[in-house]
Design a protein around this motif. Structure first.
Motif, PDB file in Angstrom:
ATOM      1  N   THR A  27       0.837  -1.197   0.000  1.00  0.00           N
ATOM      2  CA  THR A  27       0.000   0.000   0.000  1.00  0.00           C
ATOM      3  C   THR A  27       0.872   1.247   0.000  1.00  0.00           C
ATOM      4  O   THR A  27       2.058   1.202   0.342  1.00  0.00           O
ATOM      5  CB  THR A  27      -0.909   0.037   1.240  1.00  0.00           C
ATOM      6  N   HIS A  28       0.269   2.370  -0.356  1.00  0.00           N
ATOM      7  CA  HIS A  28       1.018   3.624  -0.360  1.00  0.00           C
ATOM      8  C   HIS A  28       1.517   3.964   1.045  1.00  0.00           C
ATOM      9  O   HIS A  28       2.645   4.452   1.210  1.00  0.00           O
ATOM     10  CB  HIS A  28       0.144   4.764  -0.886  1.00  0.00           C
ATOM     11  N   GLU A  29       0.718   3.702   2.061  1.00  0.00           N
ATOM     12  CA  GLU A  29       1.109   4.003   3.436  1.00  0.00           C
ATOM     13  C   GLU A  29       2.320   3.165   3.842  1.00  0.00           C
ATOM     14  O   GLU A  29       3.244   3.670   4.504  1.00  0.00           O
ATOM     15  CB  GLU A  29      -0.051   3.737   4.390  1.00  0.00           C
ATOM     16  N   GLU A  30       2.319   1.882   3.463  1.00  0.00           N
ATOM     17  CA  GLU A  30       3.458   1.026   3.790  1.00  0.00           C
ATOM     18  C   GLU A  30       4.714   1.494   3.054  1.00  0.00           C
ATOM     19  O   GLU A  30       5.815   1.511   3.622  1.00  0.00           O
ATOM     20  CB  GLU A  30       3.139  -0.426   3.435  1.00  0.00           C
ATOM     21  N   ARG A  31       4.541   1.883   1.790  1.00  0.00           N
ATOM     22  CA  ARG A  31       5.700   2.357   1.027  1.00  0.00           C
ATOM     23  C   ARG A  31       6.230   3.676   1.601  1.00  0.00           C
ATOM     24  O   ARG A  31       7.442   3.900   1.643  1.00  0.00           O
ATOM     25  CB  ARG A  31       5.335   2.510  -0.444  1.00  0.00           C
ATOM     26  N   ALA A  32       5.334   4.529   2.059  1.00  0.00           N
ATOM     27  CA  ALA A  32       5.770   5.792   2.658  1.00  0.00           C
ATOM     28  C   ALA A  32       6.575   5.538   3.934  1.00  0.00           C
ATOM     29  O   ALA A  32       7.575   6.225   4.197  1.00  0.00           O
ATOM     30  CB  ALA A  32       4.561   6.674   2.955  1.00  0.00           C
ATOM     31  N   LEU A  34       8.325   2.789   4.597  1.00  0.00           N
ATOM     32  CA  LEU A  34       9.619   2.268   4.149  1.00  0.00           C
ATOM     33  C   LEU A  34      10.507   3.384   3.624  1.00  0.00           C
ATOM     34  O   LEU A  34      11.720   3.410   3.875  1.00  0.00           O
ATOM     35  CB  LEU A  34       9.404   1.223   3.051  1.00  0.00           C
ATOM     36  N   ALA A  35       9.907   4.314   2.888  1.00  0.00           N
ATOM     37  CA  ALA A  35      10.676   5.419   2.311  1.00  0.00           C
ATOM     38  C   ALA A  35      11.322   6.267   3.394  1.00  0.00           C
ATOM     39  O   ALA A  35      12.450   6.758   3.216  1.00  0.00           O
ATOM     40  CB  ALA A  35       9.773   6.281   1.434  1.00  0.00           C
ATOM     41  N   ARG A  36      10.644   6.437   4.515  1.00  0.00           N
ATOM     42  CA  ARG A  36      11.237   7.204   5.612  1.00  0.00           C
ATOM     43  C   ARG A  36      12.451   6.487   6.192  1.00  0.00           C
ATOM     44  O   ARG A  36      13.465   7.121   6.524  1.00  0.00           O
ATOM     45  CB  ARG A  36      10.186   7.461   6.698  1.00  0.00           C
ATOM     46  N   GLN A  37      12.364   5.159   6.296  1.00  0.00           N
ATOM     47  CA  GLN A  37      13.521   4.397   6.773  1.00  0.00           C
ATOM     48  C   GLN A  37      14.688   4.511   5.795  1.00  0.00           C
ATOM     49  O   GLN A  37      15.845   4.678   6.192  1.00  0.00           O
ATOM     50  CB  GLN A  37      13.141   2.925   6.941  1.00  0.00           C
ATOM     51  N   ILE A  38      14.365   4.400   4.503  1.00  0.00           N
ATOM     52  CA  ILE A  38      15.406   4.484   3.478  1.00  0.00           C
ATOM     53  C   ILE A  38      16.025   5.878   3.459  1.00  0.00           C
ATOM     54  O   ILE A  38      17.242   6.035   3.328  1.00  0.00           O
ATOM     55  CB  ILE A  38      14.825   4.091   2.105  1.00  0.00           C
ATOM     56  N   ARG A  39      15.183   6.911   3.600  1.00  0.00           N
ATOM     57  CA  ARG A  39      15.716   8.276   3.636  1.00  0.00           C
ATOM     58  C   ARG A  39      16.704   8.447   4.786  1.00  0.00           C
ATOM     59  O   ARG A  39      17.801   9.015   4.597  1.00  0.00           O
ATOM     60  CB  ARG A  39      14.569   9.279   3.782  1.00  0.00           C
TER      61      ARG A  39
END
Length: 342
Positions: A27-32, A34-39
């Motif tokens: 989902t978009h929420e899950e990807r968001a 993950l994106a914060r962790q990657i950032r």
């Protein structure tokens, strides 16, 4: 807090590398999330592991076996049939020991490689159209043995490229951009190397190690490394080498120079090296995800502020990468010539 404000507080004095689970990204929420962790990983370290990446273990096992069989062949066998990468287009094919020198302070890189680019396992009707659309698509060179080498490499290539498509969306979200932002900019088919590092027996200061200290040229790298053999090290801001210890079931991801430039140095392109002192052969597979050659790279709007003005002028991706690759191989030739004259 903006990206530029957050970056101002980053020290880079890390002593470990985060592990990020890609298993929940539907989902978009899950990807968001993950994106914060990657950032955070890209800003603080420039490296991170990913688990649940989706590449089947069987696909990895087959390319691993193919690499071991090929690199065990006599060098004369590996060099025949015009497999040497300098005889192919855009460095595809076999790279012998000491054929590159990525660190100007060194005398050569102690690895063998086999480089490939995009190719379908079974030729498709639109292959010619893909070649015309992507100026980096050239014919690969393939050895006659071992059996199954081509299939193993191509199957892994497509699986890893699929991981790259997931990551480019997460990078975009982490930069406060639409998750499709990089889709039309990172469409170029990547280069991939199978690498063999023989055991390092000489002293560390003799100017020849597995691969010298460097940062990668492209946007980001997807690396499989053989479990159980320590070789990869990354340099923190205190000039300490931190081991990137292989973790079974993971891939290593690192930011390259081009993505760092794109982000106005908010994402860190971290210097790293490989030294194989295990006493046995070591294998790894990096795939270099880059931008389309004609894409103009300049600091992203979300990465620029009055306190953090743009640090770089605009440059095309193709020109930037071409310049650095040529320098790397030119150094190996210069070093070889100097050694011959000494």
């Amino acid at each position: 807090m903006s990206l530029a404000e957050t970056a101002a507080s980053v020290s880079g004095a890390f002593d470990s590398i985060p592990v990020i689970d890609l298993g929940c990204a539907s989902t978009h929420e899950e990807r968001a999330a993950l994106a914060r962790q990657i950032r955070d990983a890209c800003m603080n370290v420039g490296f991170f592991y990913i688990k649940n990446h989706g590449i089947p273990e069987e696909t990895i096992d087959k390319i691993f076996s193919a690499m071991k069989a090929f690199f065990s062949l006599p060098v004369e066998e590996k060099m025949k049939s015009k497999l040497h990468h300098r005889q192919g287009a855009h460095y595809r094919g076999f790279e012998p020991l000491l054929d590159s020198n990525i660190d100007p302070a060194n005398r050569g890189d102690l690895y063998e490689g086999f480089m490939i680019g995009w190719e379908e396992l079974v030729p498709q009707d639109d292959d010619e159209d893909k070649v015309n659309r992507d100026t980096m698509v050239f014919p690969n060179l393939w050895p006659s043995e071992p059996a199954g080498f081509r299939e193993a490499f191509i199957n892994y290539y497509h699986a890893a490229f699929g991981v790259g498509k997931v990551l480019r969306c997460l990078f975009a979200l982490g930069l406060d951009l639409p998750e499709t932002y990089f889709d039309d900019k990172l469409k170029r088919y990547p280069m991939m190397r199978g690498l063999h590092y023989p055991p390092q027996t000489g002293p560390e200061d003799d100017g020849i190690i597995g691969i010298g200290a460097h940062s990668d040229f492209e946007c980001f790298t997807i690396l499989w490394q053989e479990p159980g053999i320590q070789a990869l090290q990354i340099l923190n801001s205190e000039n300490k080498w931190i081991n990137a210890t292989p973790i079974p079931g993971t891939l290593v991801i690192n930011v390259g120079d081009l993505l760092s430039r794109w982000t106005n140095n908010i994402f860190r392109s971290t210097v790293h090296r490989a030294i194989n002192r295990s006493g046995v052969r070591r294998y790894s597979i990096p795939m270099f995800i880059g931008a389309n050659p004609h894409v103009e790279v300049e600091p992203l709007p979300t990465c620029v502020s009055p306190e953090r003005p743009a640090k770089y002028e605009t440059i095309t991706s193709g020109e930037y990468v071409r310049r650095h690759v040529q320098e790397m191989y030119q150094r190996s030739r210069t070093t070889s010539d100097g050694a011959a004259k000494a």
